[in-house]
Scaffold this active site. Sequence first.
Site, mmCIF file in Angstrom:
data_model
loop_
_atom_site.group_PDB
_atom_site.id
_atom_site.type_symbol
_atom_site.label_atom_id
_atom_site.label_comp_id
_atom_site.label_asym_id
_atom_site.label_seq_id
_atom_site.Cartn_x
_atom_site.Cartn_y
_atom_site.Cartn_z
ATOM 1 N N GLY A 114 -35.570 -4.195 -30.209
ATOM 2 C CA GLY A 114 -36.053 -4.111 -28.839
ATOM 3 C C GLY A 114 -35.578 -5.312 -28.038
ATOM 4 N N ILE A 115 -36.519 -6.132 -27.613
ATOM 5 C CA ILE A 115 -36.178 -7.270 -26.763
ATOM 6 C C ILE A 115 -35.361 -8.344 -27.489
ATOM 7 C CG2 ILE A 115 -38.115 -6.933 -25.195
ATOM 8 C CD1 ILE A 115 -39.459 -9.365 -26.582
ATOM 9 N N TYR A 116 -35.266 -8.251 -28.826
ATOM 10 C CA TYR A 116 -34.443 -9.201 -29.577
ATOM 11 C C TYR A 116 -32.986 -8.741 -29.672
ATOM 12 C CZ TYR A 116 -38.539 -11.961 -31.039
ATOM 13 O OH TYR A 116 -39.655 -12.760 -31.079
ATOM 14 N N VAL B 272 -44.065 -3.641 -30.214
ATOM 15 C CA VAL B 272 -44.808 -3.301 -31.431
ATOM 16 C C VAL B 272 -45.924 -4.325 -31.666
ATOM 17 C CG1 VAL B 272 -44.636 -3.136 -33.952
ATOM 18 C CG2 VAL B 272 -42.854 -2.152 -32.526
ATOM 19 N N ASP B 273 -45.614 -5.587 -31.496
ATOM 20 C CA ASP B 273 -46.574 -6.668 -31.732
ATOM 21 C C ASP B 273 -47.826 -6.475 -30.876
ATOM 22 O OD1 ASP B 273 -47.579 -9.065 -32.752
ATOM 23 O OD2 ASP B 273 -46.321 -10.330 -31.490
ATOM 24 N N SER C 34 -36.463 -6.147 -34.585
ATOM 25 C CA SER C 34 -35.470 -6.859 -33.757
ATOM 26 C C SER C 34 -34.609 -5.976 -32.861
ATOM 27 C CB SER C 34 -34.558 -7.760 -34.602
ATOM 28 O OG SER C 34 -35.263 -8.893 -35.055
#
Length: 176
Positions: A126-128, A35-36, A124
């Site tokens: 996804g990759i988190y 997203v970022d 948070s």
Amino acid sequence: MKDSRVEVVKGDITKQKVDAIVNAANTSLLGGGGVDGAIHRAGGKAILAECIKIRDRQGGCKTGEAVITTGGNLPARYVIHTVGPVWSSVNADKAATLLANAYLNSLKLAAKNGVRTIAFPNISTGIYHFPKQEAAAIAIETVADFLSTDTTISKVLFVCFDDDNYDLYQQRLGNS
């Protein structure tokens, strides 16, 4: 939870016509993946320029906190950057608190800046690695609690990129 001010949509957060979109940022505020990265690419250089100013002034953004920038080339006027926690079974309780804070601090910053409509990604998940079901419960509960006392915000969108999150939010919001 039934509240006419809260909706779930499946799609691209960078295309939402709202006053503010929320960015699942990292602590550096310099863009990243997911997203970022999508928000920084779609919004253009103005967002990064303001993020750099914030970073120079306060050293980035801590997990659970939020900062606001222009929306740049996005349909949204603002981007609220918040940092969600990296989840692990070892820090699950602390991560839950930090995730709730990410949503709450984003909402507070939105209200302070006169935002009436806001769109959230699934912070948070996804990759988190935050478990999607628990993250959805925290997001919806935090938003519901905030809206119970706030009259500034008239619409909250949860924008889901994947089917799993979309289905979870639909179920939890009583739309399925």
